[in-house]
Design a protein around this motif. Structure first.
Motif, PDB file in Angstrom:
ATOM      1  N   ILE A 104      -3.644 -12.444  -0.332  1.00 46.42           N
ATOM      2  CA  ILE A 104      -4.074 -13.960  -0.562  1.00 46.42           C
ATOM      3  C   ILE A 104      -5.638 -14.080  -1.263  1.00 46.42           C
ATOM      4  O   ILE A 104      -5.658 -14.608  -2.334  1.00 46.42           O
ATOM      5  CB  ILE A 104      -4.072 -14.882   0.756  1.00 46.42           C
ATOM      6  N   HIS A 105      -6.285 -13.196  -0.682  1.00 42.28           N
ATOM      7  CA  HIS A 105      -7.742 -13.233  -1.368  1.00 42.28           C
ATOM      8  C   HIS A 105      -7.910 -12.577  -2.514  1.00 42.28           C
ATOM      9  O   HIS A 105      -8.767 -12.836  -3.385  1.00 42.28           O
ATOM     10  CB  HIS A 105      -8.636 -12.666  -0.163  1.00 42.28           C
ATOM     11  N   ASP A 106      -6.927 -11.416  -2.772  1.00 44.42           N
ATOM     12  CA  ASP A 106      -7.101 -10.811  -4.101  1.00 44.42           C
ATOM     13  C   ASP A 106      -6.800 -11.865  -5.281  1.00 44.42           C
ATOM     14  O   ASP A 106      -7.567 -11.810  -6.384  1.00 44.42           O
ATOM     15  CB  ASP A 106      -6.182  -9.630  -4.096  1.00 44.42           C
ATOM     16  N   ILE A 107      -5.704 -12.591  -4.935  1.00 46.07           N
ATOM     17  CA  ILE A 107      -5.264 -13.383  -6.072  1.00 46.07           C
ATOM     18  C   ILE A 107      -5.919 -14.744  -5.956  1.00 46.07           C
ATOM     19  O   ILE A 107      -6.572 -15.033  -7.133  1.00 46.07           O
ATOM     20  CB  ILE A 107      -3.847 -13.705  -5.791  1.00 46.07           C
ATOM     21  N   ASN A 108      -6.020 -15.380  -4.621  1.00 49.70           N
ATOM     22  CA  ASN A 108      -6.683 -16.756  -4.841  1.00 49.70           C
ATOM     23  C   ASN A 108      -8.194 -16.988  -5.077  1.00 49.70           C
ATOM     24  O   ASN A 108      -8.691 -17.829  -5.237  1.00 49.70           O
ATOM     25  CB  ASN A 108      -6.129 -17.517  -3.628  1.00 49.70           C
ATOM     26  N   LEU A 109      -8.868 -15.947  -4.584  1.00 54.21           N
ATOM     27  CA  LEU A 109     -10.422 -15.724  -4.503  1.00 54.21           C
ATOM     28  C   LEU A 109     -10.998 -14.723  -5.550  1.00 54.21           C
ATOM     29  O   LEU A 109     -11.910 -15.193  -6.628  1.00 54.21           O
ATOM     30  CB  LEU A 109     -10.996 -15.863  -3.267  1.00 54.21           C
ATOM     31  N   TYR A 140     -13.185 -24.394 -22.722  1.00 52.41           N
ATOM     32  CA  TYR A 140     -12.830 -24.965 -21.443  1.00 52.41           C
ATOM     33  C   TYR A 140     -11.694 -23.900 -20.983  1.00 52.41           C
ATOM     34  O   TYR A 140     -11.064 -23.153 -21.538  1.00 52.41           O
ATOM     35  CB  TYR A 140     -11.813 -26.438 -21.688  1.00 52.41           C
ATOM     36  N   ALA A 141     -11.908 -23.756 -19.470  1.00 51.52           N
ATOM     37  CA  ALA A 141     -10.864 -22.956 -18.720  1.00 51.52           C
ATOM     38  C   ALA A 141     -10.542 -23.802 -17.278  1.00 51.52           C
ATOM     39  O   ALA A 141     -11.262 -24.324 -16.864  1.00 51.52           O
ATOM     40  CB  ALA A 141     -11.822 -21.496 -18.311  1.00 51.52           C
ATOM     41  N   PHE A 142      -9.242 -23.475 -17.124  1.00 50.34           N
ATOM     42  CA  PHE A 142      -8.775 -23.848 -15.750  1.00 50.34           C
ATOM     43  C   PHE A 142      -8.127 -22.856 -15.083  1.00 50.34           C
ATOM     44  O   PHE A 142      -6.908 -22.282 -15.462  1.00 50.34           O
ATOM     45  CB  PHE A 142      -7.600 -24.818 -16.225  1.00 50.34           C
ATOM     46  N   ASN A 143      -8.869 -22.572 -14.152  1.00 51.74           N
ATOM     47  CA  ASN A 143      -8.509 -21.285 -13.283  1.00 51.74           C
ATOM     48  C   ASN A 143      -7.570 -21.753 -12.112  1.00 51.74           C
ATOM     49  O   ASN A 143      -8.064 -22.078 -11.116  1.00 51.74           O
ATOM     50  CB  ASN A 143      -9.811 -20.560 -12.717  1.00 51.74           C
ATOM     51  N   ASN A 144      -6.358 -21.434 -12.408  1.00 50.80           N
ATOM     52  CA  ASN A 144      -5.407 -22.193 -11.562  1.00 50.80           C
ATOM     53  C   ASN A 144      -4.477 -21.418 -10.812  1.00 50.80           C
ATOM     54  O   ASN A 144      -3.612 -21.439 -10.011  1.00 50.80           O
ATOM     55  CB  ASN A 144      -4.523 -23.204 -12.302  1.00 50.80           C
ATOM     56  N   ALA A 145      -4.314 -19.999 -11.061  1.00 50.03           N
ATOM     57  CA  ALA A 145      -3.452 -19.090 -10.488  1.00 50.03           C
ATOM     58  C   ALA A 145      -3.677 -18.769  -9.154  1.00 50.03           C
ATOM     59  O   ALA A 145      -4.790 -18.748  -8.763  1.00 50.03           O
ATOM     60  CB  ALA A 145      -3.316 -17.565 -11.526  1.00 50.03           C
ATOM     61  N   GLY A 146      -2.454 -19.158  -8.387  1.00 48.30           N
ATOM     62  CA  GLY A 146      -2.691 -18.818  -6.964  1.00 48.30           C
ATOM     63  C   GLY A 146      -1.181 -18.518  -6.291  1.00 48.30           C
ATOM     64  O   GLY A 146      -0.312 -19.043  -6.861  1.00 48.30           O
TER      65      GLY A 146
END
Length: 257
Positions: free
Chosen positions: A116-121, A91-97
Motif C-alpha cells: 500500500i505504501h509503495d504504490i499510494n505514497l 499539469y499532472a494528476f497523480n492518481n494511481a492507487g
C-alpha cells in the motif's frame, strides 16, 4: 490528429496516472475536453488504450504509457514519452492507487503494509520528483495528488491505506511550500465513496455492499468519477490561482458527520 485549440488548457499538456479507469479516465477526458494534450498513464495497457480511444473520439489528442509508479524507471520513461509526444508538461494528476485488504492493525500483514505504501505514497513521491523539473521548464503549472477521505479521517480496518493517504496530504503541503514561489501550485483532492471499479472491489460488487457504502453518505449516493474530475480541473485552472497546498474533500459530506 491535431490538438484541440479551444478550452482553458488549449496548447498545454497533462500527465495523468491511474488513467485507465475510474477517476483517472474521467479526468483525462475532462482535460482533453478543455483542450489539453493528455498522457494516459497506467498499469494496464489495454485500459490505457481505451482511454486514448475515448479522448480521440471526442476530438482530443492523447498518448498512452504503461507505467508502474513504484518503479522510477517506468515513471521517467512515461514522462519522456509525454515530452516526445507533446514537447512540454504543464499539469499532472497523480492518481494511481490501490485499496487495502481490510484487516485489524494487529492482523495486518507486513507485506500488505509495504504494498500500500509503495504504490499510494512512494509512487506519489516518484511522480512528483520527476514531474516538477519538467513543469518548471514551462514557467510553472499545477499538480494535483489523489489522497482520500481516508486522508482526513480514520477508516476502520484500513490502517495502511489511511496512513498512506494522510501521508499524501503531508507530502502535498510540504512540496506546495517549496514550489509556490516558482508558479507551481500543488494541491490534493480527497474523494469519498466514488462509483468506480475500485469501489466495486471494496464493496464486493454486491447490492448489499453498495447499500452499506451509500448509507454512510449524507448526500444519499456515491459520487461519480466526473465529479472528482471537475474538482481536479478547477485545482489546475486559473480559477484556483490562490489555492496552494489545499486538500479538497469531495465526499458528499461523509467526513464531516
Amino acid at each position: 490528429m491535431e490538438t484541440k485549440q479551444q478550452g482553458i488548457f488549449a496548447g498545454k499538456a497533462a500527465f495523468i496516472t491511474g488513467a485507465g479507469t475510474g477517476i483517472g479516465r474521467a479526468t483525462a477526458l475532462a482535460f482533453a475536453r478543455e483542450g489539453a494534450q493528455v498522457a494516459v498513464v497506467g498499469i494496464t495497457a489495454t485500459d490505457n488504450q481505451e482511454t486514448v480511444r475515448l479522448i480521440e473520439q471526442q476530438g482530443g489528442r492523447a498518448v498512452a504509457a504503461t507505467c508502474d509508479v513504484t518503479r522510477p524507471e517506468d515513471v521517467q520513461a512515461a514522462l519522456a514519452k509525454t515530452i516526445d509526444a507533446f514537447g512540454r508538461l504543464d499539469y499532472a494528476f497523480n492518481n494511481a492507487g490501490v485499496e487495502q485488504q481490510a484487516a485489524l492493525p494487529a492482523e495486518l500483514d507486513e507485506d500488505e503494509w509495504d504494498r500500500i505504501h509503495d504504490i499510494n505514497l512512494r509512487g506519489m513521491y516518484l511522480c512528483l520528483k520527476h514531474e516538477i523539473p519538467l513543469i518548471l521548464q514551462q514557467g510553472g503549472g499545477a499538480i494535483v495528488n489523489t489522497s482520500s477521505g481516508a486522508g482526513v479521517v480514520g477508516i476502520p480496518k484500513n490502517m495502511a491505506y489511511t496512513a498512506a493517504k494522510h501521508g499524501v496530504i503531508g507530502l502535498t503541503r510540504s512540496a506546495a511550500l517549496d514550489y509556490a514561489p516558482q508558479n507551481l501550485r500543488i494541491n490534493a483532492v480527497c474523494p469519498g465513496y466514488i462509483d468506480t471499479p475500485m469501489m466495486d472491489r471494496f464493496t464486493g460488487g454486491t447490492d448489499a455492499g453498495r447499500a452499506e457504502v451509500v448509507a454512510q453518505e449524507p448526500i444519499g449516493r456515491m459520487g461519480t468519477p466526473e465529479e472528482v474530475a471537475n474538482a481536479v480541473i478547477w485545482l489546475c485552472s486559473d480559477a484556483s490561482s490562490f489555492v496552494v497546498g489545499h486538500a479538497l474533500v469531495v465526499d458528499g459530506g461523509q467526513t464531516i458527520q
